[in-house]
Design an enzyme around this catalytic site. Structure first.
Site, PDB file in Angstrom:
ATOM      1  N   TYR A 282       8.992   0.717  -4.819  1.00 45.06           N
ATOM      2  CA  TYR A 282       8.944   1.672  -5.930  1.00 45.06           C
ATOM      3  C   TYR A 282       8.891   0.894  -7.246  1.00 45.06           C
ATOM      4  O   TYR A 282       9.729   0.050  -7.521  1.00 45.06           O
ATOM      5  CB  TYR A 282      10.190   2.550  -5.874  1.00 45.06           C
ATOM      6  CG  TYR A 282      10.182   3.801  -6.732  1.00 45.06           C
ATOM      7  CD1 TYR A 282       9.214   4.033  -7.706  1.00 45.06           C
ATOM      8  CD2 TYR A 282      11.156   4.788  -6.564  1.00 45.06           C
ATOM      9  CE1 TYR A 282       9.217   5.180  -8.474  1.00 45.06           C
ATOM     10  CE2 TYR A 282      11.179   5.943  -7.324  1.00 45.06           C
ATOM     11  CZ  TYR A 282      10.211   6.136  -8.286  1.00 45.06           C
ATOM     12  OH  TYR A 282      10.220   7.271  -9.049  1.00 45.06           O
ATOM     13  N   CYS A 283       7.874   1.182  -8.075  1.00 43.95           N
ATOM     14  CA  CYS A 283       7.747   0.608  -9.415  1.00 43.95           C
ATOM     15  C   CYS A 283       7.740  -0.918  -9.328  1.00 43.95           C
ATOM     16  O   CYS A 283       6.940  -1.492  -8.603  1.00 43.95           O
ATOM     17  CB  CYS A 283       8.865   1.149 -10.308  1.00 43.95           C
ATOM     18  SG  CYS A 283       8.706   0.690 -12.053  1.00 43.95           S
ATOM     19  N   VAL A 284       8.645  -1.594 -10.056  1.00 45.08           N
ATOM     20  CA  VAL A 284       8.656  -3.056 -10.007  1.00 45.08           C
ATOM     21  C   VAL A 284       9.047  -3.556  -8.623  1.00 45.08           C
ATOM     22  O   VAL A 284       8.659  -4.652  -8.214  1.00 45.08           O
ATOM     23  CB  VAL A 284       9.595  -3.622 -11.099  1.00 45.08           C
ATOM     24  CG1 VAL A 284      11.045  -3.268 -10.828  1.00 45.08           C
ATOM     25  CG2 VAL A 284       9.456  -5.127 -11.209  1.00 45.08           C
TER      26      VAL A 284
ATOM     27  N   GLY B  63       7.813  -2.261  -6.007  1.00 43.34           N
ATOM     28  CA  GLY B  63       6.510  -2.283  -5.368  1.00 43.34           C
ATOM     29  C   GLY B  63       5.691  -3.489  -5.779  1.00 43.34           C
ATOM     30  O   GLY B  63       4.947  -4.065  -4.975  1.00 43.34           O
TER      31      GLY B  63
END
Length: 601
Positions: free
Chosen positions: A337-339, A341
Site C-alpha cells: 500500500y502506497c510507499v 507498495g
C-alpha cells in the site's frame, strides 16, 4: 396586519454585555496559556523556530512570479487592471444593491465550496461584499501564477501551492468579524464559544510540543485494540524494524498460498483494520485467506541508519521467511500500500535479479513506481528542500511524525485544516469522533536514512524506472519482474494519481491488471463490500493513453474487493485446513495488533 420581519441586524447585538466582557477576559487568559505553551519549548531549546527556511523558500518562489509580471511595464499594468477592474465592478454592483437597483454578483463561489454556505454570505450586503472581494482577489492571484511565463513546472507548482495555502488561510470564513455564523455564535453565547475554543487551542499547542496540533476527531473515543485494529491474531515475530502479525482463521479451510500485506511506514497499518465493518484485513480472513501483516516500528534514534535496504531485507524478505516457517509454504502472495507498495516493487526487482522466486504475485494499492507524474507531494521535493530536511533529520536521526502529517493535511487544507480550526477554536466545539481522522492524526516518525533515500531516489531522481536504482550493489530492473500484478489506482487520488499508477504499470515485465477505484487515496481502497460507497473500472491491460483506457473501461458499482479476490483465487485456488498463528513452529509474542502500532510519535 402582517408581521414585519425582525431587523436582521438584531442578530449581531450583544445580548448580555457583562457576561460577554467576563468571557472575553477568560478567553484572553486561555490565549495567554496558548502563548506560554508555544514559547516554552523554544525557551528551553527543545525545539527551534523551524519556519525561517520555509518562509525564505515561499518568498523566493513567489518572487519569481512577481519578477515576471514586473519585468515588463505592459504586463504590470495588465495585472493591476485585472485586479482593480474586478474590485471596481464589485463596488458598482454593491452600490446598486444598497440603492435598491437590480444587480448581479460580480463573482460566485464554487458550488462545492463549503466555506460560504451560511445564508448571510448572500443575504447580507456586507458579508457578500467581503466574500466577493476575497474570491476576486483569489482568482487574480491564481491567474498570476498560472500565466507567469519563464517558470519551470516545479517552480510553478510550488508557487501555486503556496498561493493556495495563503489564500486558504486568509479566507474571511476563518475570522470572527468576517464570518456571519461565527459572529452570531459569539454574540448570542456572550463569547462562551471563545472560552472553550481558546482552552482547546492552548491544549493543542501543548500537545504539539509548541506547534499547533489541530484535533480532527474526538481522540478520547478510540483505543487501538479495543475499537480499532480489532481483528484477532498474534504477533509471531519482531525485530527492530517491524513486528509480523498472523491473523486467526475464521473458516475451516483456507487458501493454501498465504497473503502478506506490506503497509506504508508513513502511516500505521490499521487503516486496513479500522473497525469490523471497514476492515479489509478482517474481510480477507473471512474469505479464507491466511493473512500476515507487517507492523512497522515507530522509529527513534535507534533506527536512524535503517535504510531502504534494511526495510526490504529486515521487513519484507524477513516476513516472507516468517510466513514460510509458520505455514510451511514457500510461495506467498503480497499486497503493498502506497510507499509500502513502492518498497514491494523494489523488492520484486531485487528478487528477480537475485533469483528469489518466493513472491508469486503482488497487489499494489495506490502505489507509484514511476514518479514522472507523481502527485502534489512533489512540491515538497527538490534539492534545496531535501537538503534542508536531511539537516533537520541529522539532529535526531528521524523526521518528526507531525512533519509528514502536516504535509498531507496541507494538500487538502480547506478540508483537513481550516474547518477544524473554525469548529474547534472559534466555535468552541469538540470535533466529531471519526476513526479515519483519528488514524490520520496517529502519525509516525521517519528514519533519516530511509526517508532520505526514498525522497532522492523516487521523487527527485525517479531512479527505479530509469534503470539507475541499486540496492546492496544489485542493479534493479522492473522489466525482469514477471509475476502477476494487480495494480489498483484511485480516480481522485492526489498522492498517487491514477495517471501515475497507470504509467508505472508499463515497466513491469509480466501481466498487469490495472483497476481504477472511485474516490481517493484512502476511501478508494477502504470501500467495504457491506457498505460500498463507490465504484471501480476495469478495461484490460494498461496500454495506450490513460484517457483512452478510461473511455473504453467498464464501470462496476460497489467494492472492488470481490474482483480482486477472484483474481487472486484464480492464481492458486487450492485449499487446505485452517492454520493457527505461528503454525506450532513460532511462539506467539503478544496479541494483535501488537505493541509497535501503539507507540506514539
Amino acid at each position: 396586519m402582517a408581521e414585519t420581519e425582525p431587523n436582521p441586524l438584531l442578530r449581531y447585538l450583544v445580548s448580555d454585555p457583562d457576561a460577554f466582557a467576563h468571557n472575553l477576559a477568560k478567553a484572553f487568559e486561555q490565549a495567554g496559556k496558548a502563548a506560554a505553551a508555544y514559547l516554552k519549548p523554544r525557551e528551553t531549546g527543545d525545539t527551534d523556530f523551524g519556519s525561517t527556511d520555509e518562509i525564505t523558500r515561499i518568498t523566493k518562489t513567489l518572487a519569481h512570479v512577481g519578477e515576471w509580471w514586473l519585468a515588463d511595464p505592459a504586463r504590470t499594468i495588465e495585472a493591476q487592471k485585472r485586479l482593480v477592474g474586478g474590485w471596481m465592478d464589485l463596488m458598482s454592483s454593491t452600490l446598486k444593491r444598497l440603492s435598491g437597483e437590480p444587480f448581479e454578483p460580480t463573482i460566485r463561489p464554487d458550488p462545492k465550496d463549503k466555506r460560504f454556505q451560511d445564508s448571510e454570505w448572500n443575504d447580507n450586503a456586507f458579508f457578500d461584499f467581503v466574500k466577493q472581494f476575497y474570491l476576486l482577489t483569489s482568482r487574480w492571484a491564481g491567474d498570476m501564477v498560472e500565466e507567469a511565463g519563464d517558470l519551470d513546472s516545479h517552480t510553478r507548482a510550488k508557487a501555486d501551492f503556496y498561493v493556495r495555502q495563503i489564500l486558504a488561510a486568509l479566507s474571511p470564513s476563518n475570522f470572527l468579524m468576517t464570518n456571519p455564523e461565527l459572529l452570531r455564535e459569539t454574540l448570542t453565547s456572550s463569547g462562551e464559544n471563545l472560552v472553550r475554543g481558546m482552552k482547546m487551542f492552548a491544549e493543542d499547542i501543548a500537545a504539539g510540543g509548541g506547534d499547533l496540533k489541530i484535533r480532527q476527531s474526538d481522540y478520547s473515543k478510540f483505543r487501538i485494540g479495543e475499537n480499532l485494529a480489532m481483528t484477532p491474531g498474534k504477533v509471531i515475530w519482531q525485530n527492530d524494524v517491524c513486528q509480523i502479525i498472523q491473523y486467526a482463521p475464521t473458516t475451516e479451510t483456507v487458501r493454501r498460498r498465504p497473503l502478506l500485506i506490506v503497509p506504508p511506514w508513513i502511516n500505521k497499518f490499521y487503516i486496513l483494520d479500522l473497525n469490523p465493518e471497514k476492515s479489509f484485513i478482517r474481510w480477507a480472513v473471512s474469505q479464507g485467506l491466511t493473512v500476515f501483516v507487517i507492523s512497522w516500528v515507530n522509529p527513534d534514534q535507534r533506527q536512524a541508519e535503517k535504510s531502504f535496504e534494511h526495510y526490504m531485507k529486515e521487513g519484507i524478505l524477513t516476513a516472507v521467511e516468517v510466513v514460510e516457517k509458520s505455514t510451511g509454504e514457500r510461495g506467498v502472495d503480497t499486497i503493498g500500500y502506497c510507499v509500502g507498495g513502492t518498497l514491494l516493487g523494489v523488492t520484486l526487482a531485487w528478487c528477480a535479479a537475485t533469483g528469489d522466486d518466493r513472491i508469486k504475485s503482488a497487489t499494489l494499492f495506490t502505489t507509484q513506481v514511476d514518479f514522472t507524474h507523481a502527485g502534489e507531494l512533489k512540491v515538497f521535493v527538490d534539492e534545496e528542500q531535501i537538503s534542508s530536511l536531511e539537516n533537520q533529520m541529522s539532529l535526531r536521526g528521524f523526521l518528526e511524525g507531525r512533519s509528514m502529517s502536516t504535509a498531507f493535511n496541507l494538500l487538502r487544507s480547506n478540508d483537513l485544516i481550516w474547518p477544524y480550526f473554525i469548529n474547534n477554536y472559534l466555535k468552541g466545539k469538540e470535533p466529531f469522533p471519526f476513526d479515519l481522522l483519528y488514524w490520520n492524526s496517529d502519525s509516525t516518525r521517519m528514519p533519516a536514512a530511509n526517508h532520505s533515500y526514498y525522497l532522492r531516489n523516487c521523487y527527485l531522481e525517479n531512479n527505479l524506472t530509469r534503470g539507475r536504482l541499486e540496492l546492496g550493489g544489485v542493479k534493479l530492473d522492473l522489466g525482469k519482474v514477471t509475476v502477476p500484478i494487480y495494480n489498483l489506482a484511485a480516480r481522485e487520488d492526489h498522492i498517487a494519481p491514477a495517471l501515475s499508477v497507470f504509467e508505472g504499470s508499463r515497466y513491469f515485465g509480466g501481466p498487469v491488471q490495472y483497476v481504477l477505484a472511485g474516490s481517493g487515496h484512502i476511501a478508494g481502497v477502504i470501500n467495504p463490500v457491506g457498505k460500498p460507497k463507490y465504484q471501480y473500472w476495469t478495461g484490460g491491460p494498461p496500454q495506450g493513453s490513460f484517457t483512452d483506457w478510461l473511455a473504453a473501461a467498464s464501470e462496476t458499482p460497489g467494492s472492488w474487493w470481490p474482483h480482486w479476490h477472484a483474481w487472486l483465487t484464480d492464481l492458486a485456488p487450492e485449499m487446505v485446513p485452517a492454520r493457527q498463528p505461528g503454525g506450532g513452529v513460532l511462539e506467539p509474542i503478544e496479541d494483535a495488533p501488537g505493541s509497535y502500532v501503539r507507540a506514539k510519535a
